[in-house]
Write a protein that holds these residues in place. Structure first.
Motif, PDB file in Angstrom:
ATOM      1  N   TRP A 181     -27.599   8.207  -0.017  1.00  0.00           N
ATOM      2  CA  TRP A 181     -28.171   9.479   0.405  1.00  0.00           C
ATOM      3  C   TRP A 181     -29.609   9.292   0.908  1.00  0.00           C
ATOM      4  O   TRP A 181     -29.991   9.814   1.941  1.00  0.00           O
ATOM      5  CB  TRP A 181     -28.108  10.452  -0.772  1.00  0.00           C
ATOM      6  CG  TRP A 181     -28.857  11.702  -0.504  1.00  0.00           C
ATOM      7  CD1 TRP A 181     -30.012  12.098  -1.089  1.00  0.00           C
ATOM      8  CD2 TRP A 181     -28.522  12.708   0.444  1.00  0.00           C
ATOM      9  NE1 TRP A 181     -30.423  13.284  -0.566  1.00  0.00           N
ATOM     10  CE2 TRP A 181     -29.518  13.683   0.379  1.00  0.00           C
ATOM     11  CE3 TRP A 181     -27.475  12.871   1.343  1.00  0.00           C
ATOM     12  CZ2 TRP A 181     -29.511  14.808   1.171  1.00  0.00           C
ATOM     13  CZ3 TRP A 181     -27.469  13.997   2.140  1.00  0.00           C
ATOM     14  CH2 TRP A 181     -28.474  14.954   2.051  1.00  0.00           C
ATOM     15  N   TYR A 182     -30.391   8.504   0.172  1.00  0.00           N
ATOM     16  CA  TYR A 182     -31.773   8.281   0.600  1.00  0.00           C
ATOM     17  C   TYR A 182     -31.834   7.513   1.908  1.00  0.00           C
ATOM     18  O   TYR A 182     -32.751   7.691   2.706  1.00  0.00           O
ATOM     19  CB  TYR A 182     -32.578   7.567  -0.488  1.00  0.00           C
ATOM     20  CG  TYR A 182     -33.004   8.523  -1.561  1.00  0.00           C
ATOM     21  CD1 TYR A 182     -33.847   9.585  -1.252  1.00  0.00           C
ATOM     22  CD2 TYR A 182     -32.550   8.402  -2.859  1.00  0.00           C
ATOM     23  CE1 TYR A 182     -34.214  10.493  -2.214  1.00  0.00           C
ATOM     24  CE2 TYR A 182     -32.917   9.300  -3.831  1.00  0.00           C
ATOM     25  CZ  TYR A 182     -33.752  10.352  -3.504  1.00  0.00           C
ATOM     26  OH  TYR A 182     -34.116  11.249  -4.442  1.00  0.00           O
TER      27      TYR A 182
ATOM     28  N   THR B  26     -31.455  10.029   4.566  1.00  0.00           N
ATOM     29  CA  THR B  26     -32.717  10.759   4.665  1.00  0.00           C
ATOM     30  C   THR B  26     -33.756   9.936   5.410  1.00  0.00           C
ATOM     31  O   THR B  26     -34.516  10.448   6.231  1.00  0.00           O
ATOM     32  CB  THR B  26     -33.238  11.105   3.263  1.00  0.00           C
ATOM     33  OG1 THR B  26     -32.166  11.647   2.513  1.00  0.00           O
ATOM     34  CG2 THR B  26     -34.363  12.098   3.333  1.00  0.00           C
TER      35      THR B  26
ATOM     36  N   ALA C 177     -35.879  10.810   8.659  1.00  0.00           N
ATOM     37  CA  ALA C 177     -37.338  10.784   8.607  1.00  0.00           C
ATOM     38  C   ALA C 177     -37.904   9.933   9.740  1.00  0.00           C
ATOM     39  O   ALA C 177     -38.896  10.307  10.369  1.00  0.00           O
ATOM     40  CB  ALA C 177     -37.805  10.240   7.260  1.00  0.00           C
TER      41      ALA C 177
ATOM     42  N   LEU D 219     -38.895  16.169  -7.310  1.00  0.00           N
ATOM     43  CA  LEU D 219     -39.078  17.171  -6.263  1.00  0.00           C
ATOM     44  C   LEU D 219     -40.522  17.299  -5.813  1.00  0.00           C
ATOM     45  O   LEU D 219     -40.792  17.610  -4.672  1.00  0.00           O
ATOM     46  CB  LEU D 219     -38.588  18.536  -6.752  1.00  0.00           C
ATOM     47  CG  LEU D 219     -37.081  18.700  -6.802  1.00  0.00           C
ATOM     48  CD1 LEU D 219     -36.732  20.087  -7.279  1.00  0.00           C
ATOM     49  CD2 LEU D 219     -36.492  18.460  -5.428  1.00  0.00           C
TER      50      LEU D 219
ATOM     51  N   GLY E 127     -43.570  14.353  -3.329  1.00  0.00           N
ATOM     52  CA  GLY E 127     -44.111  14.431  -1.982  1.00  0.00           C
ATOM     53  C   GLY E 127     -45.435  15.170  -1.964  1.00  0.00           C
ATOM     54  O   GLY E 127     -46.406  14.717  -1.357  1.00  0.00           O
TER      55      GLY E 127
ATOM     56  N   GLY F 159     -49.069  13.491  -1.231  1.00  0.00           N
ATOM     57  CA  GLY F 159     -49.857  14.062  -0.146  1.00  0.00           C
ATOM     58  C   GLY F 159     -51.226  14.505  -0.635  1.00  0.00           C
ATOM     59  O   GLY F 159     -52.252  14.196  -0.030  1.00  0.00           O
ATOM     60  N   GLY F 160     -51.244  15.211  -1.770  1.00  0.00           N
ATOM     61  CA  GLY F 160     -52.510  15.683  -2.327  1.00  0.00           C
ATOM     62  C   GLY F 160     -53.422  14.538  -2.703  1.00  0.00           C
ATOM     63  O   GLY F 160     -54.628  14.564  -2.454  1.00  0.00           O
TER      64      GLY F 160
ATOM     65  N   ILE G  49     -45.858   6.573   4.257  1.00  0.00           N
ATOM     66  CA  ILE G  49     -45.919   7.594   3.205  1.00  0.00           C
ATOM     67  C   ILE G  49     -44.515   8.125   2.919  1.00  0.00           C
ATOM     68  O   ILE G  49     -44.072   8.169   1.758  1.00  0.00           O
ATOM     69  CB  ILE G  49     -46.845   8.754   3.616  1.00  0.00           C
ATOM     70  CG1 ILE G  49     -48.273   8.252   3.762  1.00  0.00           C
ATOM     71  CG2 ILE G  49     -46.798   9.878   2.579  1.00  0.00           C
ATOM     72  CD1 ILE G  49     -49.202   9.275   4.358  1.00  0.00           C
ATOM     73  N   THR G  50     -43.802   8.509   3.988  1.00  0.00           N
ATOM     74  CA  THR G  50     -42.459   9.045   3.783  1.00  0.00           C
ATOM     75  C   THR G  50     -41.580   8.022   3.069  1.00  0.00           C
ATOM     76  O   THR G  50     -40.870   8.346   2.122  1.00  0.00           O
ATOM     77  CB  THR G  50     -41.810   9.408   5.133  1.00  0.00           C
ATOM     78  OG1 THR G  50     -42.749  10.128   5.904  1.00  0.00           O
ATOM     79  CG2 THR G  50     -40.579  10.233   4.937  1.00  0.00           C
TER      80      THR G  50
ATOM     81  N   VAL H   6     -42.471   7.822  -0.535  1.00  0.00           N
ATOM     82  CA  VAL H   6     -42.004   8.991  -1.288  1.00  0.00           C
ATOM     83  C   VAL H   6     -40.503   8.850  -1.554  1.00  0.00           C
ATOM     84  O   VAL H   6     -40.024   9.123  -2.661  1.00  0.00           O
ATOM     85  CB  VAL H   6     -42.310  10.300  -0.524  1.00  0.00           C
ATOM     86  CG1 VAL H   6     -41.640  11.480  -1.197  1.00  0.00           C
ATOM     87  CG2 VAL H   6     -43.799  10.532  -0.454  1.00  0.00           C
ATOM     88  N   LEU H   7     -39.769   8.384  -0.544  1.00  0.00           N
ATOM     89  CA  LEU H   7     -38.326   8.211  -0.740  1.00  0.00           C
ATOM     90  C   LEU H   7     -38.045   7.151  -1.810  1.00  0.00           C
ATOM     91  O   LEU H   7     -37.190   7.343  -2.677  1.00  0.00           O
ATOM     92  CB  LEU H   7     -37.650   7.816   0.579  1.00  0.00           C
ATOM     93  CG  LEU H   7     -37.607   8.904   1.654  1.00  0.00           C
ATOM     94  CD1 LEU H   7     -36.869   8.422   2.880  1.00  0.00           C
ATOM     95  CD2 LEU H   7     -36.949  10.163   1.126  1.00  0.00           C
TER      96      LEU H   7
ATOM     97  N   ASN I 240     -38.811   8.590  -5.153  1.00  0.00           N
ATOM     98  CA  ASN I 240     -37.759   9.513  -5.546  1.00  0.00           C
ATOM     99  C   ASN I 240     -36.527   8.781  -6.031  1.00  0.00           C
ATOM    100  O   ASN I 240     -35.895   9.169  -7.002  1.00  0.00           O
ATOM    101  CB  ASN I 240     -37.362  10.370  -4.338  1.00  0.00           C
ATOM    102  CG  ASN I 240     -38.098  11.686  -4.333  1.00  0.00           C
ATOM    103  OD1 ASN I 240     -38.047  12.420  -5.307  1.00  0.00           O
ATOM    104  ND2 ASN I 240     -38.780  11.971  -3.271  1.00  0.00           N
TER     105      ASN I 240
END
Lengths: 277, 361
Positions: B17-18, B21, B25, B285, B288, B292-293, B329-330, B333-334, B337
């Motif tokens: 699944w990732y 994604t 992305a 959840l 991300g 980002g923050g 970054i993406t 994050v993946l 996750n």
């Protein structure tokens, strides 16, 4: 009415509502009461005082005027993004959760996909590519269009829990079409929930705008709380200890978001009996 | 086939699944920056092209066009040449051809060339920045999660005065935008009290090396960024855990445990274990948003990580660099996750029992 009564008993709700409507009021009547000007009125970073309550910025503009304008921008972006994100999220969530089957699987797949791709990344990519014409409205729309995913998930869970309830089956037996069932028999039940989702979406819209503006990809047509902070960072005001360059803007963002969080949490306490003591 | 190993099956499915994604992305990462319809080469030429003769400018432009894959090229290595039409003008590639080239390059670990730091490769800039970001973010997120959850569980369990003071405090903390809190810390503890440095990852007069001097300087610079991310994260987690905990307290197993007269710490441990799982899912959840923050916090502190690389790239319209950093970054994050999902695969009894989770709730 009973809900409102219960809400008014919660000190958290009263503080949250007070803070929120207070800032809203300031944003609405501020420009009428206060003589706003975006012109240079004095020296760079002139300290507060001398008729200018919060001092001047690096271009010699009055910070009170800038903050009022920024506050209006932030609230506008927050509501715009919040309305878009909540509407899309609710529609997708209710429809998917209620219908189930292939449509639900597809919608759910799309939601799960976009929930893990960081919103900030998408915002940066879009904003960076739009060098001209990056307006406040456009940023609000983009934040709304990219921020709906988690509300779709949340609403879907609620809607699918309602699906097997008796009154829904009765309505179906009665020959009500899907749209009517959704609008009359499901939406009212999850309305309080959707409203809470909306509050959080407004808060996260305000935060997203300030974040994207902070890194220099903010609106080009107006001042927002984020662009004030960006300017403060770029001109080194932070390191020079010019507190009036960032403290008031910082406080404003935090107060709005805090008020919205308080509202959300207090409503959660009232709508969700399990959290009641 | 994998029926006997439900955990493995779950992990493989999540992995697949990732991967899907990830493909989406990468596609987004390629097409979004092209919304603006401006040509990157025009931007560089606009900056460096002035004052050149037309012929020099043309040669330079063609070099850039080739470099960024905007024109068709034949041959490879030393015989690479731009394909020209009958008038001698370079033939432009279509958007889709560029996309295919981009994917090919990504798979080879090549993210293109930076505009601003030309001819430096994007990958090399990222390689220098990544260790800083990892060193800052991984410990911060883990510590924030653990401390926030323990405090949240305690607030739920004790209620009373501890909760009354703690809860609004945590709520207030979580309402701070990451970078805003960073600014306040800089103002008070760096500019005001001079306890910690305001910016950078290490002092200017220290050279990065395996020396005590460098590590102590880096540690000194680490404190403020760490706390500005950690406190907000912990606040947010504590709030989530508190409401989860209050809900769990009403369940039968906790009531039973209390009636049995078990020690408070024992009951708290049960409570924690059961309320933890949704919190781990919640972590997946919100990763991300957290990352980002945290990147924006790096920008406030001019911390030499990915956030700063991104900020510099944005300020200079360095598109390959922006795209490279967002892709990294993406991807992280993946990966993060997926790691959380693997953890869930081992911790969630429903997964271990081979039940499908997330269905029919």
């Amino acid at each position: 009415m009973k809900i409102l009564k219960n809400l008014l008993k919660s000190p958290m709700f009263i503080i949250g509502a007070g803070l929120f409507f207070g800032t809203l009021l300031i944003a609405l009547i501020g420009p009428i009461v206060y003589n706003m000007t975006m012109d240079r009125v004095g020296a760079q970073y002139a300290a507060p005082g001398g008729g200018y309550l919060l001092g001047l910025d690096d271009l010699g503009r009055d910070y009170v005027s800038l903050l009022l304008s920024g506050l209006r921008s932030s609230l506008y972006v927050g509501f715009l993004a919040g309305i878009i994100a909540t509407t899309i999220g609710t529609l997708i969530g209710i429809y998917g959760g209620f219908r189930g089957g292939l449509v639900d699987d597809l919608l759910n797949m799309m939601t799960n996909l976009f929930v893990v791709i960081p919103q900030l990344v998408i915002l940066i990519l879009i904003s960076a590519s739009l060098q001209e014409g990056r307006s406040l409205t456009l940023i609000g729309v983009i934040i709304g269009l990219t921020g709906w995913t988690w509300s779709a998930r949340a609403v879907r869970a609620q809607a699918s829990a309602l699906k097997s309830k008796d009154h829904i089956s009765l309505a179906k037996l009665n020959g009500d079409n899907t749209l009517r069932v959704l609008l009359v028999h499901i939406l009212p039940y999850i309305f309080s929930y959707v409203f809470m989702v909306f509050i959080i979406q407004v808060a996260s819209g305000i935060l997203s705008e300030s974040a994207i503006s902070m890194i220099g990809l903010g609106p080009l047509d107006t001042v927002s709380l984020g662009t004030i902070l960006n300017q403060a960072k770029n001109t080194g005001a932070l390191g020079d200890g010019v507190w009036w360059a960032f403290m008031p803007a910082t406080a404003t963002i935090t107060v709005i978001v805090f008020a919205l969080y308080l509202l959300n949490t207090s409503m959660d306490g009232v709508f969700n009996p399990r959290l009641r003591k | 086939m994998l029926k006997q190993y439900p955990t493995l099956r779950f992990i493989l499915m999540r992995g697949g699944w990732y991967f899907i994604t990830f493909l989406v992305a990468v596609t987004i990462n390629f097409y979004l920056p092209r919304l603006g319809k401006h040509n990157p080469v025009d931007i560089i030429m606009g900056k460096s092209g002035s004052g050149m003769s037309t012929e020099d400018a043309r040669i330079k432009e063609e070099m850039y066009l080739q470099e960024f894959g905007l024109v068709k090229v034949s041959g490879s290595g030393a015989t690479r040449e731009i394909v020209r039409d009958s008038e001698g003008k370079p033939v432009r590639t279509t958007g889709f051809e560029q996309f295919v080239t981009y994917i090919g390059m990504c798979l080879k670990g090549d993210l293109g060339t930076s505009f601003q730091k030309y001819p430096k490769k994007v990958v090399d800039v990222i390689k220098e920045a990544v260790p800083w970001t990892l060193a800052l973010q991984i410990p911060t997120i883990i510590c924030g999660w653990i401390v926030g959850n323990v405090l949240g569980a305690m607030a739920a369990y004790r209620r009373g005065i501890f909760d009354k003071v703690f809860f609004p405090f945590a709520l207030g903390l979580s309402a701070f935008p990451f970078f805003v809190f960073g600014m306040l810390l800089v103002y008070f503890f760096a500019v005001g009290f001079h306890w910690f440095p305001a910016m950078g990852g290490y002092a200017n007069n220290v050279i990065p090396s395996f020396s005590f001097e460098f590590f102590s300087s880096a540690a000194h610079h680490y404190v403020l960024p760490f706390f500005s991310i950690f406190l907000i994260l912990a606040g947010g987690q504590a709030i989530g855990m508190r409401s989860m905990g209050i809900y769990e307290l009403g369940t039968d197993y906790i009531k039973y445990a209390k009636w049995l007269g078990l020690k408070e710490s024992k009951v708290l441990a049960y409570l924690f274990r059961n309320a933890m799982l949704p919190q781990i899912t919640g972590l997946a959840l919100s990763l991300g948003v957290m990352i980002g923050g945290a990147l924006i916090t790096e920008m406030i502190f001019s911390y030499p990580g990915l956030g700063m690389a991104m900020l510099t790239a944005i300020q200079n319209n360095d598109y390959p660099m922006i795209q490279g950093v967002t892709l990294i970054i993406t991807t992280s994050v993946l990966i993060a996750n997926f790691t959380v999902d693997v953890l869930i695969g081992f911790l969630d009894p429903r997964v271990k029992a081979g039940l499908q989770i997330g269905k029919g709730n």
